[in-house]
Design an enzyme around this catalytic site. Structure first.
Site, PDB file in Angstrom:
ATOM      1  N   ARG A   1       7.207  -8.647   2.030  1.00  0.00           N
ATOM      2  CA  ARG A   1       8.148  -8.877   3.127  1.00  0.00           C
ATOM      3  C   ARG A   1       7.443  -9.508   4.326  1.00  0.00           C
ATOM      4  O   ARG A   1       8.063 -10.217   5.114  1.00  0.00           O
ATOM      5  CB  ARG A   1       8.850  -7.569   3.493  1.00  0.00           C
ATOM      6  CG  ARG A   1       7.937  -6.498   3.985  1.00  0.00           C
ATOM      7  CD  ARG A   1       8.506  -5.097   3.797  1.00  0.00           C
ATOM      8  NE  ARG A   1       8.519  -4.699   2.389  1.00  0.00           N
ATOM      9  CZ  ARG A   1       8.975  -3.540   1.951  1.00  0.00           C
ATOM     10  NH1 ARG A   1       9.470  -2.647   2.790  1.00  0.00           N
ATOM     11  NH2 ARG A   1       8.961  -3.246   0.665  1.00  0.00           N
TER      12      ARG A   1
ATOM     13  N   LYS B   1      -3.802  -0.040  -4.524  1.00  0.00           N
ATOM     14  CA  LYS B   1      -3.148   0.421  -5.762  1.00  0.00           C
ATOM     15  C   LYS B   1      -4.240   1.103  -6.582  1.00  0.00           C
ATOM     16  O   LYS B   1      -5.119   0.447  -7.136  1.00  0.00           O
ATOM     17  CB  LYS B   1      -2.545  -0.763  -6.515  1.00  0.00           C
ATOM     18  CG  LYS B   1      -1.370  -1.415  -5.774  1.00  0.00           C
ATOM     19  CD  LYS B   1      -0.692  -2.475  -6.631  1.00  0.00           C
ATOM     20  CE  LYS B   1       0.416  -3.195  -5.868  1.00  0.00           C
ATOM     21  NZ  LYS B   1       1.574  -2.336  -5.545  1.00  0.00           N
TER      22      LYS B   1
END
Ligand code: BES
Ligand code: MN
Ligand code: ZN
Length: 522
Positions: free
Chosen positions: A375, A300
């Protein structure tokens, strides 16, 4: 640095072979009463000297507000004039303040509108709104609440408690906690007191969830969170099991393990089981516990995208809080929280984009993007719920995708499911608790996570749906619902029942959902 070390020492226990020993200091944090100092009293007792008197007034069509007959006549007439001048009709959210009334037993009088159909979430907000205006200097508060039911009074007191939480462990000089006493004058003090008592495990669950969310990434790593959670539930009738990184590997959870491969803090799995329902199969809540999200090698790169990524464990926090709430109220249900805990960092040992991880169910996952890590850890958490706990239904909850924030913003969470009973119970739970959900479609997105290299890949488009479809692969035939709560977990400033910081979104939603779904399934 010293401060950080001290804090870690304070909050963590010593890890021992084959189990964890909890320090007494850590254990002392486990109680509801450590969080809020304010007291609620429900018996009707006459008081002579009150700091703040709150009169809750129902909405009236013709604008006449009934004032208690025993109040001084002159004071009553001044109040009526003031209410007229302010066009007060008792509508929800209206408030008029009067100071220094003649021959009056309270220094301040707040006349507060409650409308004509106060829902549970509204009553909680009402209490929170009062709390936001009371400060540490307040001594005694009387709330004239004849217009509320006992359940509504309890909800208002609960809302006050929720608003009065503070996360001040990192302040060198923490501000005083509000510690006034609120006297609720309703119709049946015993019934209100009982209803209020019943809200305390729920509030405690929310407080613990907030503590977890608020811990910075260097202090709140997987093992630290597992231990904090164990401490928090130590007074509850639950079984807490921690799987160490070695055990995570032994169980074959390569997907969970892979997310922390680049961190010195390896992945853990925490399972908290409450057995209130005999031998039936449990309902499982699986929560994303990524204790910090740098993105991994798909870093990020903007300050605004990486900041506050310690809140990426809010889903896990919500599942723990919900099980505490249900255990604390002795619900006749079997429910388990499954918390996969990771630390998504980079180093020479981190998972690389393009690597293939093998999940516990054997699925080979091409990690196209290391920033789609939620996930990956949930996949193994869902497997554990299905394969090990033999869950009869699974809800997973996660700060999963920016795509969800783009679609729904931060007030609603997105829900995905092909099971109508699970969906219906979730929508009702959202309306009842004020933790709102909105359904997004799971399909038709065939092939959305197909991989040329492995069995599946961890990204696809549209983003929120790809996340949901990926998780569905691991739930297989078990009735399953997915909640994407990205953006919901954190409040930049205090509002309603939320103080600033981690807000505990999902605790109340999940606890209510479990009860709704269980009742519907019977
Ligand atoms: N934890 C983030 C999602 C998130 C974003 C939560 C903003 C709260 C606020 C998640 O792990 C993530 O990075 N998702 C990526 C997935 C993408 C790489 C497929 C995203 O949504 O950008
Ligand atoms: Mn990510
Ligand atoms: Zn994340």
């Amino acid at each position: 640095m010293t401060m950080k070390k001290n804090l870690v020492a304070l909050m963590l226990s010593t890890a021992l072979m084959g189990g964890y020993a909890l320090s007494s200091e850590a254990q002392a944090q486990a109680l509801f009463s450590d969080y809020v100092k304010t007291q609620h009293k429900f018996e009707h007792k006459h008081m002579d000297d009150v700091d703040v008197l709150v009169l809750l007034a129902s909405e009236s069509a013709d604008g006449t507000i009934e004032l208690p007959q025993m109040w001084d006549e002159q004071a009553r007439s001044i109040i009526q004039q003031a209410l007229k001048l302010e066009d007060f009709t008792g509508k929800q959210g209206q408030q008029v303040e009067l100071l220094a009334l003649p021959n009056f037993y309270a220094k301040r009088l707040w006349v507060v509108g409650i409308g004509d159909d106060l829902q549970r979430a509204d009553a909680e907000k009402l209490g929170a709104g009062l709390a936001s205006q009371l400060d540490e200097k307040t001594g005694s508060v009387v709330v004239h609440a004849k217009g509320l039911s006992d359940a509504q009074i309890a909800a208002a007191a609960h809302g006050m408690d929720l608003r009065n939480y503070r996360f001040d462990k990192y302040k060198s000089e923490p501000a005083e906690r509000p510690d006034y006493t609120v006297h609720w004058h309703g119709n049946n003090g015993d019934a209100a007191a009982e209803a209020y008592q019943a809200t305390q495990p729920l509030a405690h669950g929310v407080f613990v969830a907030r503590d977890i969310i608020n811990l910075p990434g260097s202090d709140g790593y997987p093992q630290a969170i597992a231990e904090l959670a164990q401490t928090a539930v130590s007074n509850y009738d639950v079984k807490a099991t921690v799987y160490t990184p070695e055990q995570v590997q032994e169980l074959g959870m390569g997907s969970l393990y892979g997310v922390s491969a680049g961190s010195q803090h390896k992945s853990h799995l925490l399972v908290v089981e409450y057995q209130g329902g005999g031998d039936e199969a449990p309902i499982a809540l699986v929560g994303k516990g990524n204790t910090f999200d740098t993105g991994g090698y798909n870093l990020k790169t903007s300050g605004s995208s990486i900041v506050r990524m310690q809140t990426d464990k809010a889903g896990a926090a919500a599942t723990l809080g919900a099980v505490m709430a249900l255990a604390g109220k002795d619900a006749a249900i079997n429910v388990a929280a499954v918390l996969p805990l990771s630390h998504n960092l980079i180093s020479g040992s981190a998972t690389l984009p393009g690597d293939v991880l093998v999940a516990a169910d054997g699925t080979r996952i091409e990690v196209v993007n290391t920033d789609a890590e939620g996930r990956l850890i949930l996949a193994d958490g869902i497997w554990y719920a299905r394969d090990r706990l033999k869950a009869r239904a699974i809800a997973d909850i996660a700060t999963l995708t920016g795509s969800k924030v783009g679609a729904l913003g931060t007030d609603y969470a997105a829900v995905f499911s092909e099971h109508d009973e699970l969906l219906a119970a979730m929508k009702t739970a959202g309306d009842e608790t004020g933790e709102l959900v909105w359904q997004l479609p799971l399909g038709p997105y065939d092939g959305i996570i197909d991989s040329w290299l492995a069995d599946v890949q961890n990204v696809g488009s549209p983003g929120a749906q790809a996340g949901a479809r990926f998780l569905q692969h691991f739930a297989k035939d078990t009735p399953w619902i997915h909640i994407d709560m990205a953006g919901n977990a954190y409040s930049t400033s205090a509002k309603g029942i939320h103080p600033a910081g981690g807000n505990g979104y999902g605790v109340r939603l999940l606890a209510e959902w479990v009860e709704n779904y269980n009742a519907a399934a019977e």
